[in-house]
Design a protein around this motif. Structure first.
Motif, PDB file in Angstrom:
ATOM      1  N   GLY A   1       0.668  -1.107  -0.081  1.00 43.16           N
ATOM      2  CA  GLY A   1      -0.016   0.079  -0.006  1.00 43.16           C
ATOM      3  C   GLY A   1       0.884   1.278   0.096  1.00 43.16           C
ATOM      4  O   GLY A   1       1.697   1.620   0.631  1.00 43.16           O
TER       5      GLY A   1
ATOM      6  N   ALA B   1      -4.331   1.434   2.235  1.00 44.40           N
ATOM      7  CA  ALA B   1      -4.241   1.002   0.970  1.00 44.40           C
ATOM      8  C   ALA B   1      -3.531  -0.402   0.628  1.00 44.40           C
ATOM      9  O   ALA B   1      -3.839  -1.037  -0.338  1.00 44.40           O
TER      10      ALA B   1
ATOM     11  N   HIS C   1      -6.399  -3.217   0.849  1.00 43.74           N
ATOM     12  CA  HIS C   1      -7.030  -3.098  -0.532  1.00 43.74           C
ATOM     13  C   HIS C   1      -6.291  -3.616  -1.483  1.00 43.74           C
ATOM     14  O   HIS C   1      -6.601  -4.565  -2.551  1.00 43.74           O
ATOM     15  N   ALA C   2      -4.783  -3.796  -1.352  1.00 47.45           N
ATOM     16  CA  ALA C   2      -4.053  -4.351  -2.384  1.00 47.45           C
ATOM     17  C   ALA C   2      -4.264  -5.968  -2.186  1.00 47.45           C
ATOM     18  O   ALA C   2      -4.157  -6.779  -3.092  1.00 47.45           O
TER      19      ALA C   2
ATOM     20  N   SER D   1      -7.135  -7.110  -3.688  1.00 50.36           N
ATOM     21  CA  SER D   1      -7.167  -7.490  -5.047  1.00 50.36           C
ATOM     22  C   SER D   1      -6.613  -8.747  -5.530  1.00 50.36           C
ATOM     23  O   SER D   1      -6.431  -8.805  -6.705  1.00 50.36           O
TER      24      SER D   1
ATOM     25  N   GLN E   1      -0.133  -7.291  -5.248  1.00 48.82           N
ATOM     26  CA  GLN E   1      -0.463  -6.257  -5.856  1.00 48.82           C
ATOM     27  C   GLN E   1      -0.025  -4.906  -5.144  1.00 48.82           C
ATOM     28  O   GLN E   1       0.344  -4.979  -4.006  1.00 48.82           O
TER      29      GLN E   1
ATOM     30  N   LYS F   1      -1.025  -0.867  -4.418  1.00 49.24           N
ATOM     31  CA  LYS F   1      -2.221  -0.016  -4.462  1.00 49.24           C
ATOM     32  C   LYS F   1      -1.902   1.245  -3.925  1.00 49.24           C
ATOM     33  O   LYS F   1      -1.163   1.421  -2.835  1.00 49.24           O
TER      34      LYS F   1
END
Length: 874
Positions: A569, A590, A593-594, A597, A601, A603
């Protein structure tokens, strides 16, 4: 003229005699500076006194200052003028080489014009100046103006001298008054009185002295004589008669009875005063109460007697010699030291060794004490010698000697002990310094990886944020990293390999960022990176991508090749952040959220992400409350016999109906429970409800004694020491049998080969509880552990069942799992059966039990009971 530098010391002394430096402002002088400024139309007017290293302003108009250093003072140049009445004028300081670089010309108050007249004493010393200044250039003063400035300077000097004269007069008056008070105090404190006797009338008059007044002193010579002690009166009268007859002063001592009938000793000294014709007229006397002196003399005699006793019995050798070395006094200890009887010592001259005699001469010549050590009969003696003083003259030497042999031995032992102690203290100090440095390092670094810890990163982040307030162009960013596979690695290979992996992982992060970036471990597999000196967000993203690429390379740990990825993040620093917690919060948001996903990832934080975090926080709080109130209920999904179609058991599944939001999906609240550490309480609540429900069903339907319930158990439960005991307690409280309870566990538990896990498995086996491997095929377990794990059934995950009719490879995989399980003596349950075709295929391949929406979704206990009864009737 006395202004050149060779008379500087005398000038300074004259200045200091004025006693004006650092005194308060005076209106008379302030009035002169105001008049001077008005007269010459100048914005600034000063009365400056030039001290050794400074100039001090006694009065200043137009500027708020107390003085400057002497080296930059215009007035320091003014006092060097040679001619009386001369005025120093600087028409434009910027054009004058001597003053152009002066800080008060180049800077505030930007002096351009200066004119100053010396403050000249009558002795010709220039103590300072009266000056005017302007911030603009001006022409030279006219002769009349210079005379006016000189006259005003003379007026200032007169005022200063008058001030000095007033102060000296005040000091003189104070001194005279003080002397009078002191004389009166002396007479009173010394119990002294002055008196006079008129020889013609016999009247006695006390001239001064409170003492005699308080004693009720008689007012006639006859009455005075009556109160003198009888045996002292003849001597007193003889003294008076001698003075009257000869005119010589005389002195006498006598006892006098006060009004309290107490006799006190007095000493009187009398003087005869004659009449103009030369006849004896008056006796003037001074009387002093010497009662205390008599008492002191008596006490002194007693003290001398006691002192002699102390000296005679002292263990120290004490002696007194005269200037010729003859013993005037010795005690018993001194005779023992000299090894001679007292009669051979007293009055005899000392003929001891010359070195000691030399010490006696040194003391008597210098009048100073001396101390030395010497040997006497193999004993160490410490001797101190002092001048023997009488009437202010050195009359000999006093010696005091002590045997310090034992003390010297103790000193040697103590010195050796102290040396050992000092070495120990130095060693301990070095150890403590090393320990303190280690503790300081540990306080701000992670002990496992050596990286900065949360506290150090927060401190550096705060510094970067403060710098950004001053320099907005200096951008920064924070990255939050989470190792996606760390839990699998830790569960598979144990904590030792997990720790070494984290060390390698952290080293990889540090190598992928710039040397001046800060890498920190926040705990577990969470890391943070502070990126400073960024040009823009693209640069931060590039660094993050490079870091992700670096972390995908395999890790060599203990001979094992481990693969991992990271969820990152990223948040860019911005002016609206006022505290480091806000930046770290958004970077953490963040990062999560990564993770959501997918693996590996990156983000960047967006404002909408915070709503997701708030949702998670709200969900955690509500879940915690729901567990406390037991508002989460067990729903039941039937497990059907493939061959008969009858219900053989149920799987108890957690369902949550929120009072305001309605049903919340398990896919949403189960991960929250795991992250918040609530999964243990959730599992145990469902276990309790399931066992209670099983007891009720069997009580209502005695023919259902073989009905069993499956309950999901997180692998975290097996790391809790009390887990097996909790299961046993629940079975006892609900009067349930362990053989009717199946605990569904994930494959990851098979990799946790700890002693505690083994003990729990054995305890559950002893209770009759069976284990089912849930979601088989989706984890990372080794098939080699299956036979040793003691599981009675495998549950094939719904992801394999979904495509068995469409994908031959998927069907072959399921067929292989069924065959393998049967060969290992295990039954097989297929999850997620939704069509009759899937049911028929599984029946054909020999799958033992089926579970899925084809038969029933998870339902509350009343509907599950109804479904159970219907299938039994069929």
């Amino acid at each position: 003229m006395n202004t050149p530098l060779e008379h500087e010391q005398a000038r300074l002394e004259a200045l200091h005699r004025l006693e004006v430096l650092d005194t308060a402002a005076e209106e008379t002088l302030d009035r002169i500076t105001r008049v001077t400024a008005a007269l010459f139309d100048a914005p600034i007017s000063l009365i400056s006194l030039v001290d050794r290293d400074r100039q001090w302003f006694k009065s200043c108009h137009g500027i708020n200052a107390s003085g400057t250093t002497r080296d930059v003072a215009f007035c320091a140049r003014t006092i060097l003028l040679d001619t009386p009445g001369e005025v120093l004028v600087v028409e434009d300081a910027l054009q004058n080489p001597e003053f152009a670089r002066n800080p008060y010309v180049a800077g505030f108050p930007n002096v351009r014009f200066y004119a100053g007249a010396p403050l000249r004493t009558p002795d010709g010393y220039h103590l300072g100046s009266l000056c005017i200044m302007d911030t603009r250039p001006r022409p030279d003063l006219s002769p009349q103006q210079k005379q006016q400035l000189t006259d005003l300077a003379a007026t200032v000097m007169d005022l200063l001298l008058q001030r000095q004269a007033r102060r000296q007069m005040e000091q003189m008056e104070q001194k005279v008054s003080s002397q009078q008070r002191r004389l009166q105090t002396i007479l009173q404190k010394t119990q002294t009185a002055a008196w006079m006797v008129d020889l013609a009338s016999g009247v006695l008059e006390v001239q001064d002295g409170t003492m005699l007044t308080e004693l009720g002193f008689p007012d006639t010579a006859e009455a005075f004589s009556a109160r003198v002690q009888e045996e002292d009166l003849p001597g007193l009268m003889a003294s008076w008669n001698h003075t009257i007859a000869t005119g010589e002063e005389s002195e006498s001592r006598y006892r006098f009875k006060d009004e309290g009938q107490e006799h006190r000793w007095y000493s009187s000294r009398i003087h005869l005063e004659r009449s103009p014709e030369g006849h004896p007229a008056r006796i003037l006397g001074i009387s002093h109460d010497v009662t205390r002196e008599h008492e002191h003399a008596r006490q002194l005699t007693e003290s001398e007697t006691k002192l002699r006793a102390v000296i005679d019995h002292s263990v120290d050798a004490i002696c007194i010699k005269d200037l010729d070395g003859r013993y005037l006094l010795v005690n018993k200890a001194a005779c023992e030291l000299l090894q001679r009887p007292m009669e051979e010592v007293l009055g005899k001259i000392d003929h001891s060794e010359p070195r000691l005699t030399q010490f006696d001469l040194q003391v008597m010549q210098l009048g100073q004490p001396i101390t030395y050590e010497h040997q006497v009969q193999e004993r160490t003696v410490l001797t101190s010698k002092y001048p023997f003083v009488q009437d202010g003259q050195v009359r000999g030497v006093v010696g005091v000697s002590r045997d310090i042999t034992n003390l010297k031995q103790m000193e040697q032992l103590l010195r050796s002990h102290n040396q050992t102690l000092e070495e120990t203290v130095k060693s301990r100090t070095r150890e403590l310094e090393i320990l303190n440095a280690e503790l300081q390092h540990q306080a701000i670094h992670d002990p496992l990886t050596g990286l900065a810890n949360r506290a150090l990163l927060q401190d550096r982040l705060s510094q970067v944020m403060h710098r950004m307030e001053r320099h907005p162009d200096q951008q920064y960013a924070v990255m939050f990293l989470d190792c996606d596979q760390f839990k699998r690695i830790n569960d598979t290979y144990g904590h030792s390999v997990g720790d070494r992996f984290l060390q390698a992982f952290s080293a990889r992060i540090s190598s992928a960022v710039r040397p001046y970036d800060t890498v920190a471990r926040f705990g577990g597999d969470e890391f943070a990176v502070l990126l400073e000196g960024l040009q823009d967000a693209e640069q931060a993203i590039t660094i993050g991508q490079r870091l992700q690429q670096c972390l995908t390379e395999p890790f060599e740990v203990g001979g094992k090749h481990l693969h991992a990825s990271s969820s990152i993040g990223l948040v860019m620093g911005a002016a609206h952040y006022t505290h480091h917690d806000e930046v770290l919060r958004d970077a953490d948001t963040a990062m999560y959220h990564a993770k959501e996903s997918g693996l590996g990832q990156l983000k960047c934080f967006e404002d909408g992400m915070r709503e997701r975090v708030l949702r998670q926080s709200w969900l955690e709080n509500e879940l915690r409350l729901a567990l406390q109130e037991e508002a989460i209920m067990a729903y039941y999904q039937p497990i059907v016999d493939t061959r008969t179609g009858q219900v053989r058991g149920f799987e108890a599944l957690a369902r949550w109906k929120h009072p305001e939001r309605g049903f919340i999906s398990p896919a949403e609240f189960i991960p929250v429970a795991e992250d918040a550490g609530l999964i243990v309480d959730l599992d145990r609540l469902i276990l309790k409800q399931a066992c209670q429900q099983l007891k009720l069903w069997k009580a209502e339907h005695p023919h259902l004694q073989d009905l069993y319930l499956n309950v999901n158990m997180s692998s975290v439960q097996f790391s809790r020491p009390e887990f097996a005991a909790v299961v046993q307690s629940t079975l006892q409280e609900t009067q349930s049998e362990g053989i009717h309870l199946h605990l569904e566990i994930t494959e990851s538990l098979m990799l946790q080969r700890t002693q505690m896990v083994a003990e729990h498995l054995q305890a559950l086996h002893d209770l009759g509880v069976k284990l089912h491997i849930d979601d088989f095929g989706t984890g990372y377990s080794s098939l080699g552990y299956l036979p040793r794990f003691g599981a009675s059934a495998l549950k094939i995950d719904r992801s394999f069942i979904r495509d068995i009719l469409k994908a031959p490879q998927q069907a072959e995989l399921v067929r292989t799992i069924i065959t393998m399980a049967h060969n290992l003596g295990m039954t097989v349950v297929a999850e997620g059966v939704e069509t009759i075709e899937q049911q028929q295929w599984l029946l054909q391949e020999g799958c033992d039990y089926l579970q899925g929406f084809l038969f029933s979704p998870p339902v509350e206990h009343s509907k599950a009971r109804s479904f159970l009864i219907e299938t039994l009737e069929v």
